[in-house]
Scaffold this active site. Sequence first.
Site, PDB file in Angstrom:
ATOM      1  N   ASN A 171       0.820  -1.204   0.000  1.00 32.04           N
ATOM      2  CA  ASN A 171       0.000   0.000   0.000  1.00 32.04           C
ATOM      3  C   ASN A 171       0.861   1.265   0.000  1.00 32.04           C
ATOM      4  OD1 ASN A 171      -2.140  -1.798   0.210  1.00 32.04           O
ATOM      5  ND2 ASN A 171      -2.166  -1.678   2.446  1.00 32.04           N
ATOM      6  N   VAL A 172       0.303   2.339  -0.530  1.00 31.74           N
ATOM      7  CA  VAL A 172       1.028   3.614  -0.641  1.00 31.74           C
ATOM      8  C   VAL A 172       0.423   4.677   0.262  1.00 31.74           C
ATOM      9  CG1 VAL A 172       1.718   3.076  -3.007  1.00 31.74           C
ATOM     10  CG2 VAL A 172      -0.362   4.422  -2.623  1.00 31.74           C
ATOM     11  N   ASP A 173      -0.447   4.269   1.194  1.00 29.40           N
ATOM     12  CA  ASP A 173      -1.275   5.208   1.954  1.00 29.40           C
ATOM     13  C   ASP A 173      -0.678   5.664   3.280  1.00 29.40           C
ATOM     14  OD1 ASP A 173      -1.691   2.928   3.623  1.00 29.40           O
ATOM     15  OD2 ASP A 173      -3.455   2.367   2.442  1.00 29.40           O
ATOM     16  N   HIS A 188       5.751  -0.718  -2.915  1.00 24.63           N
ATOM     17  CA  HIS A 188       5.351   0.043  -4.108  1.00 24.63           C
ATOM     18  C   HIS A 188       5.502   1.547  -3.913  1.00 24.63           C
ATOM     19  CE1 HIS A 188       2.729  -3.680  -5.192  1.00 24.63           C
ATOM     20  NE2 HIS A 188       3.978  -3.815  -5.583  1.00 24.63           N
ATOM     21  N   CYS A 196      11.577  13.362  -8.725  1.00 17.90           N
ATOM     22  CA  CYS A 196      11.915  13.828 -10.073  1.00 17.90           C
ATOM     23  C   CYS A 196      12.530  12.674 -10.848  1.00 17.90           C
ATOM     24  CB  CYS A 196      12.895  14.997 -10.004  1.00 17.90           C
ATOM     25  SG  CYS A 196      13.475  15.540 -11.638  1.00 17.90           S
ATOM     26  N   CYS A 247      10.455  20.078 -12.086  1.00 19.36           N
ATOM     27  CA  CYS A 247      11.394  20.005 -10.970  1.00 19.36           C
ATOM     28  C   CYS A 247      12.114  21.327 -10.801  1.00 19.36           C
ATOM     29  CB  CYS A 247      12.396  18.882 -11.220  1.00 19.36           C
ATOM     30  SG  CYS A 247      13.711  18.781  -9.997  1.00 19.36           S
ATOM     31  N   SER A 288      -4.185  -9.389   1.057  1.00 24.05           N
ATOM     32  CA  SER A 288      -3.640  -9.358  -0.299  1.00 24.05           C
ATOM     33  C   SER A 288      -4.046 -10.618  -1.046  1.00 24.05           C
ATOM     34  CB  SER A 288      -2.111  -9.246  -0.277  1.00 24.05           C
ATOM     35  OG  SER A 288      -1.594  -9.287  -1.595  1.00 24.05           O
ATOM     36  N   ASN A 313      -7.207 -13.282   4.421  1.00 28.37           N
ATOM     37  CA  ASN A 313      -7.710 -12.471   3.308  1.00 28.37           C
ATOM     38  C   ASN A 313      -9.116 -12.918   2.966  1.00 28.37           C
ATOM     39  OD1 ASN A 313      -7.119 -10.516   1.015  1.00 28.37           O
ATOM     40  ND2 ASN A 313      -7.741 -12.325  -0.144  1.00 28.37           N
ATOM     41  N   GLY A 315     -11.545 -14.213   0.618  1.00 26.80           N
ATOM     42  CA  GLY A 315     -11.471 -14.882  -0.666  1.00 26.80           C
ATOM     43  C   GLY A 315     -10.129 -15.540  -0.912  1.00 26.80           C
TER      44      GLY A 315
END
Length: 346
Positions: A171-173, A188, A196, A247, A288, A313, A315
Amino acid sequence: MRPSKRVSLTVAIHHFEETHFCGHTVYGVSFVIDKTADDAKRIMVRLQYKCSLHSLAFVPKHNPADEAEIEKLKHFLKCRENICVLTGAGISTESGIPDYRSEEVGLYARNTNKPVQYQDFVRSDQVRKRYWARNYIGWPRFSSFRPNQTHLALYQLEVPLKRVSCVITQNVDRLHHKAGSRNVLELHGTAFHVMCLGCDNRIYRNDFQTALAKLNPNMTIVSKTIRPDGDVELSQEEVGGFEIPSCAKCGGILKPDIVFFGDNVPRTRLESVRRELERSDSLLVLGSSLSVFSGYRIVLQARELDKPIAIVNIGATRGDKLAHIKISAKCGEVLPKLCESRINIT
């Protein structure tokens, strides 16, 4: 009248709203309050209730967790002291952030729009303009999401209980950081930094938001349904003449410090993941489906290193056949049961 016992109550509360009680302001911080035992219990109940208010609109349909399976997972944790945890988008859906692949509620199930591809972003000024316009509108909401019970439970397992050695997240949160986790590897990248492509310049996303606001003072669209990486849907007309800066150091292209679809995870990051796996005694996968190979590769490496694997998870996942324990349930229903609330009466 018998005097009340004093209690030192340590609360790690990270909520998406600012709350006030006992003269303290609570907003994504940890703090200590000395109160009577009865007051402490009432505060804990109130905090637990507030923590449960996160949106569940993007959590797919699921059955309750099987108590026998939870007991197996408890035993799994008790027998290990150096657990490497891999988390995916499924844990953040309980904070109100949608994912891509959940049945019926994921982005792919709700519309046909695909996430931006790395090569398209690099090659096309128009693609970059559209991306940053959508991200600009979505950022205030995306950056304000708060950790849920799973993030807080992982903090407990890492810091006070010392069972977790590392959290590797897809996650990027930044919700693990907001929850207090210390050793976090962002596989990630993160939406909270901008990089830049032409030099080593990096800036905070909040500072970039200020720069975008100065260039686009008339952009007043209200945030719509958020996407997994923080942007929203906008029409070409709404994007209009949106301006983006270059930049400040080299005039190069600025992009979020995120591994876009079609891009590769940096080699140094992959090496760090491998080292964490090697020094761990097991792997716990949370939220995941392991559909993306960068996540599945970690499970394959754990199997290669002969590390026991547990998966929670909703499922099926790509790694189910490699797991020693698999629980098909909501992570927020399972993880808190593994951590006892700590109220020490003195």
